[in-house]
Design a protein around this motif. Structure first.
Motif, PDB file in Angstrom:
ATOM      1  N   SER A 180      20.498  64.650  98.426  1.00  0.00           N
ATOM      2  CA  SER A 180      19.190  65.006  98.975  1.00  0.00           C
ATOM      3  C   SER A 180      19.331  65.939 100.159  1.00  0.00           C
ATOM      4  N   PRO A 201       6.158  63.777  89.278  1.00  0.00           N
ATOM      5  CA  PRO A 201       6.081  62.795  90.362  1.00  0.00           C
ATOM      6  C   PRO A 201       6.309  61.378  89.873  1.00  0.00           C
ATOM      7  N   ASN A 232       5.368  73.050  97.628  1.00  0.00           N
ATOM      8  CA  ASN A 232       5.289  71.929  98.564  1.00  0.00           C
ATOM      9  C   ASN A 232       6.520  71.048  98.397  1.00  0.00           C
ATOM     10  N   ARG A 244       8.976  67.992  98.055  1.00  0.00           N
ATOM     11  CA  ARG A 244       8.765  66.614  97.633  1.00  0.00           C
ATOM     12  C   ARG A 244       8.947  65.680  98.818  1.00  0.00           C
ATOM     13  N   PRO A 245       8.192  64.578  98.876  1.00  0.00           N
ATOM     14  CA  PRO A 245       8.404  63.598  99.942  1.00  0.00           C
ATOM     15  C   PRO A 245       9.860  63.146  99.970  1.00  0.00           C
ATOM     16  N   GLU A 246      10.380  62.950 101.157  1.00  0.00           N
ATOM     17  CA  GLU A 246      11.790  62.599 101.291  1.00  0.00           C
ATOM     18  C   GLU A 246      12.129  61.316 100.542  1.00  0.00           C
ATOM     19  N   SER A 247      11.195  60.363 100.521  1.00  0.00           N
ATOM     20  CA  SER A 247      11.463  59.106  99.816  1.00  0.00           C
ATOM     21  C   SER A 247      11.638  59.346  98.320  1.00  0.00           C
ATOM     22  N   GLU A 248      10.836  60.254  97.752  1.00  0.00           N
ATOM     23  CA  GLU A 248      10.969  60.577  96.332  1.00  0.00           C
ATOM     24  C   GLU A 248      12.287  61.285  96.060  1.00  0.00           C
ATOM     25  N   ARG A 249      12.649  62.214  96.931  1.00  0.00           N
ATOM     26  CA  ARG A 249      13.905  62.942  96.752  1.00  0.00           C
ATOM     27  C   ARG A 249      15.094  61.985  96.802  1.00  0.00           C
TER      28      ARG A 249
END
Length: 330
Positions: free
Chosen positions: A323, A80, A196, A198-203
């Motif tokens: 993404s 992360p 789970n 990954r949050p879209e912002s992280e991707r």
């Protein structure tokens, strides 16, 4: 690696994070590739990213001529963004004053950007925790330094972990995970975490980094005979169910097609995405390590020996990370 003498063979450098550190064996690779004159070197480090790999290459290969090929993993990383402090410390010894703005821009939180910028300007700032640990435990740290050579030998002889998570099952409809009784809580936690998304912002941030920094690596080797090889890694014990698919993007910068390079298709290692090849939710075990290495080297040998440059270039253009979730072909 900078001080290592050349083997006299065609050397292939493999970069990566902990998934490559656990999943790739230089010993097995040398067994498979020796008949083709290949020698493999791994600089895979847990928690590292394409950003750190760029600076590693600048440090160990200043002339951009040392290696016959460099293997660069692509896809969504599993560590992360909270690993920012660790990555800044890892990169600190490799940074120069001129790297400040570019290096800082590789981090998403502004607090990490500030620390990254400071690590370039004030070199010692990245080592504060390390220096404190040295002052608190000088004898232990001295012993650790003395054991460094033994650790390097142990790393070279490492064959992977024997355990597996066979018997683990996942129902994508109910999102329920069933575990066999022999798994530890740490294994269960990592398996659940891998399922789970990954949050879209992280991707999006991760994909943006790969687009920009892979381009920097290509630019650096634009006048070199070194082949740049982009490879996927097995995603998880449950493959696409983990929601970590990365696919090709025909809009990737055309500059990539100006030099000899190739990318292995995303599906290359799908056969390994089974619980019996993993020891947790992300990392291959000893059996998976051997099979991943054998397949990767076989692909490299075949493609590096091929004279079909156009096929390589088309492959690079078709398989690069986005993404999105739809695979595209030309």
């Amino acid at each position: 690696e900078k001080k290592r003498a050349s083997s006299g063979r065609k050397e292939v450098l493999v970069l990566g994070d902990s998934r490559i550190a656990e999943g790739f064996s230089t010993a097995v690779a040398d067994e498979v590739g020796s008949a083709s004159g290949l020698k493999f070197v791994s600089l895979a480090e847990p928690a590292s990213t394409i950003v750190i790999w760029h600076y590693i290459l600048r440090e160990v290969d200043p002339t951009a001529q040392r290696y016959s090929a460099i293997v660069v993993p692509y896809g969504i990383g599993y560590e992360p963004d909270t690993a920012g402090d660790l990555r800044i410390s890892m990169a600190a010894p490799l940074l120069r004053y001129g790297d400040c703005f570019r290096f800082a821009s590789a981090f998403q939180p502004w607090s990490d950007r500030f620390r990254a910028f400071t690590a370039c300007i004030l070199r010692g700032s990245a080592y504060q925790s390390d220096i404190l640990n040295l002052l608190q435990h000088p004898i232990g740290r001295l012993g650790s330094i003395q054991l460094e050579a033994a650790r390097l030998r142990s790393r070279a002889a490492y064959e992977g972990r024997d355990s597996d998570i066979a018997g683990t099952s996942y129902d994508p409809k109910t999102h329920k995970v069933s575990f066999p009784p022999n798994l530890t809580e740490a294994q269960k936690q990592l398996i659940s975490q891998s399922l789970n998304p990954r949050p879209e912002s992280e991707r999006e941030h991760f994909v943006k980094l790969q687009r920009g920094w892979i381009q920097l690596i290509f630019d650096r080797y634009s006048n070199s005979s070194t082949a740049i090889v982009l490879t996927p890694v097995p995603r998880s014990p449950f493959g696409e169910l983990a929601g970590s698919s990365v696919t090709g993007d025909p809009a990737f910068p055309n500059a990539l097609t100006k030099r000899a390079a190739f990318s292995l298709p995303e599906q290359t290692f799908n056969f390994l995405e089974k619980p019996e090849y993993y020891f947790d939710g992300y990392h291959l075990n000893a059996k998976g390590r051997r099979r991943f290495t054998e397949r990767l080297v076989a692909e490299l040998v075949g493609r590096l020996q091929s004279g079909d440059a156009q096929s390589r270039l088309t492959s690079v253009h078709n398989y690069l990370p986005t993404s999105g979730g739809q695979e595209r072909y030309h």
